[in-house]
Design a protein around this motif. Structure first.
Motif, mmCIF file in Angstrom:
data_model
loop_
_atom_site.group_PDB
_atom_site.id
_atom_site.type_symbol
_atom_site.label_atom_id
_atom_site.label_comp_id
_atom_site.label_asym_id
_atom_site.label_seq_id
_atom_site.Cartn_x
_atom_site.Cartn_y
_atom_site.Cartn_z
ATOM 1 N N MET A 1 0.827 -1.198 0.000
ATOM 2 C CA MET A 1 0.000 0.000 0.000
ATOM 3 C C MET A 1 0.869 1.258 0.000
ATOM 4 O O MET A 1 0.611 2.178 -0.747
ATOM 5 C CB MET A 1 -0.919 -0.012 1.215
ATOM 6 N N LEU A 2 1.917 1.299 0.826
ATOM 7 C CA LEU A 2 2.792 2.461 0.866
ATOM 8 C C LEU A 2 3.617 2.583 -0.400
ATOM 9 O O LEU A 2 3.964 3.686 -0.810
ATOM 10 C CB LEU A 2 3.701 2.411 2.096
ATOM 11 N N LYS A 3 3.928 1.428 -1.032
ATOM 12 C CA LYS A 3 4.701 1.470 -2.277
ATOM 13 C C LYS A 3 3.899 2.176 -3.372
ATOM 14 O O LYS A 3 4.436 2.994 -4.117
ATOM 15 C CB LYS A 3 5.068 0.064 -2.726
ATOM 16 N N GLY A 4 2.600 1.882 -3.454
ATOM 17 C CA GLY A 4 1.754 2.545 -4.440
ATOM 18 C C GLY A 4 1.668 4.048 -4.201
ATOM 19 O O GLY A 4 1.715 4.843 -5.136
ATOM 20 N N PHE A 5 1.577 4.447 -2.930
ATOM 21 C CA PHE A 5 1.543 5.881 -2.597
ATOM 22 C C PHE A 5 2.869 6.532 -2.969
ATOM 23 O O PHE A 5 2.895 7.624 -3.521
ATOM 24 C CB PHE A 5 1.249 6.064 -1.105
ATOM 25 N N LYS A 6 3.979 5.852 -2.670
ATOM 26 C CA LYS A 6 5.309 6.376 -3.022
ATOM 27 C C LYS A 6 5.429 6.544 -4.533
ATOM 28 O O LYS A 6 5.940 7.552 -5.017
ATOM 29 C CB LYS A 6 6.392 5.447 -2.488
ATOM 30 N N ASP A 7 4.957 5.554 -5.291
ATOM 31 C CA ASP A 7 5.000 5.646 -6.754
ATOM 32 C C ASP A 7 4.149 6.813 -7.255
ATOM 33 O O ASP A 7 4.538 7.529 -8.177
ATOM 34 C CB ASP A 7 4.527 4.343 -7.392
ATOM 35 N N PHE A 8 2.985 7.000 -6.645
ATOM 36 C CA PHE A 8 2.100 8.092 -7.047
ATOM 37 C C PHE A 8 2.745 9.450 -6.782
ATOM 38 O O PHE A 8 2.740 10.332 -7.630
ATOM 39 C CB PHE A 8 0.774 7.983 -6.290
ATOM 40 N N ILE A 9 3.313 9.617 -5.597
ATOM 41 C CA ILE A 9 3.918 10.899 -5.216
ATOM 42 C C ILE A 9 5.161 11.193 -6.039
ATOM 43 O O ILE A 9 5.445 12.341 -6.367
ATOM 44 C CB ILE A 9 4.250 10.904 -3.702
ATOM 45 N N SER A 10 5.916 10.177 -6.390
ATOM 46 C CA SER A 10 7.169 10.413 -7.098
ATOM 47 C C SER A 10 6.994 10.571 -8.605
ATOM 48 O O SER A 10 7.971 10.780 -9.314
ATOM 49 C CB SER A 10 8.163 9.291 -6.798
ATOM 50 N N ARG A 11 5.778 10.475 -9.094
ATOM 51 C CA ARG A 11 5.536 10.723 -10.520
ATOM 52 C C ARG A 11 5.857 12.175 -10.841
ATOM 53 O O ARG A 11 5.603 13.079 -10.054
ATOM 54 C CB ARG A 11 4.084 10.461 -10.893
ATOM 55 N N GLY A 12 6.367 12.408 -12.015
ATOM 56 C CA GLY A 12 6.740 13.758 -12.419
ATOM 57 C C GLY A 12 5.565 14.710 -12.492
ATOM 58 O O GLY A 12 5.659 15.868 -12.092
ATOM 59 N N ASN A 13 4.402 14.247 -12.963
ATOM 60 C CA ASN A 13 3.283 15.163 -13.140
ATOM 61 C C ASN A 13 2.713 15.633 -11.805
ATOM 62 O O ASN A 13 2.215 16.745 -11.705
ATOM 63 C CB ASN A 13 2.199 14.553 -14.021
ATOM 64 N N VAL A 14 2.795 14.832 -10.753
ATOM 65 C CA VAL A 14 2.316 15.267 -9.439
ATOM 66 C C VAL A 14 3.231 16.347 -8.890
ATOM 67 O O VAL A 14 2.775 17.368 -8.364
ATOM 68 C CB VAL A 14 2.222 14.067 -8.457
ATOM 69 N N ILE A 15 4.515 16.151 -9.023
ATOM 70 C CA ILE A 15 5.471 17.149 -8.550
ATOM 71 C C ILE A 15 5.347 18.424 -9.375
ATOM 72 O O ILE A 15 5.359 19.529 -8.830
ATOM 73 C CB ILE A 15 6.901 16.570 -8.594
ATOM 74 N N ASP A 16 5.214 18.289 -10.694
ATOM 75 C CA ASP A 16 5.037 19.465 -11.551
ATOM 76 C C ASP A 16 3.787 20.244 -11.165
ATOM 77 O O ASP A 16 3.792 21.469 -11.129
ATOM 78 C CB ASP A 16 4.953 19.052 -13.022
ATOM 79 N N LEU A 17 2.718 19.528 -10.867
ATOM 80 C CA LEU A 17 1.476 20.178 -10.467
ATOM 81 C C LEU A 17 1.648 20.916 -9.147
ATOM 82 O O LEU A 17 1.183 22.046 -8.990
ATOM 83 C CB LEU A 17 0.340 19.154 -10.363
#
Length: 145
Positions: A1-17
């Motif tokens: 579960m935490l791995k999926g959240f980590k993958d989501f947060i580390s995506r470039g588009n989330v950080i760009d947003l």
């Protein structure tokens, strides 16, 4: 579960947003300060009082403060104009392509069909020699008659 959240947060588009939201908020504060500190006083100097919040009317004991609405509309229009004239127009001018890139002085390469400047003797994409541009066709004389 935490791995999926980590993958989501580390995506470039989330950080760009996230960066865009922070920069947008900071830029909004700059534009609001520009309007409040420079543009509104200029309007007040020309037209009188810049604050309409005291304007209201009463019907059957109900107070309608339409001045606050007028202030909001004027602020919106001033901020929109400031963004357009101080951000959008300069960026459009800076990013505008020269006339030759807009298709005015271009011709197709016979080998790769890419558009190259008319004066070019070699294609910048496939490096084929394309020779000089053909001179404009001379118009035939009109028949006498």
């Amino acid at each position: 579960m935490l791995k999926g959240f980590k993958d989501f947060i580390s995506r470039g588009n989330v950080i760009d947003l996230a960066v865009a939201v922070v920069i947008g908020a900071a830029f909004g504060a700059v534009v609001t300060a520009l309007v409040a500190d420079f543009i509104t006083p200029i309007i007040a100097a020309i037209g009188g009082q810049p604050d309409f919040s005291s304007l209201s009317f009463t019907i059957n004991g109900s107070k309608f403060a339409y001045g606050h609405f007028i202030n909001a509309v004027i602020s919106f229009l001033i901020i929109a104009a400031a963004v357009y004239f101080f951000v959008v127009l300069p960026l459009e001018r800076m990013l505008r392509k020269p006339a030759e890139e807009d298709g005015a002085n271009l011709r197709a390469c016979p080998e790769c069909l890419s558009m190259v400047p008319s004066e070019a003797r070699r294609c910048m994409y496939c490096t084929s020699e394309i020779g000089p541009a053909a001179p404009p066709a001379a118009s035939a004389p009109a028949p006498a008659g």
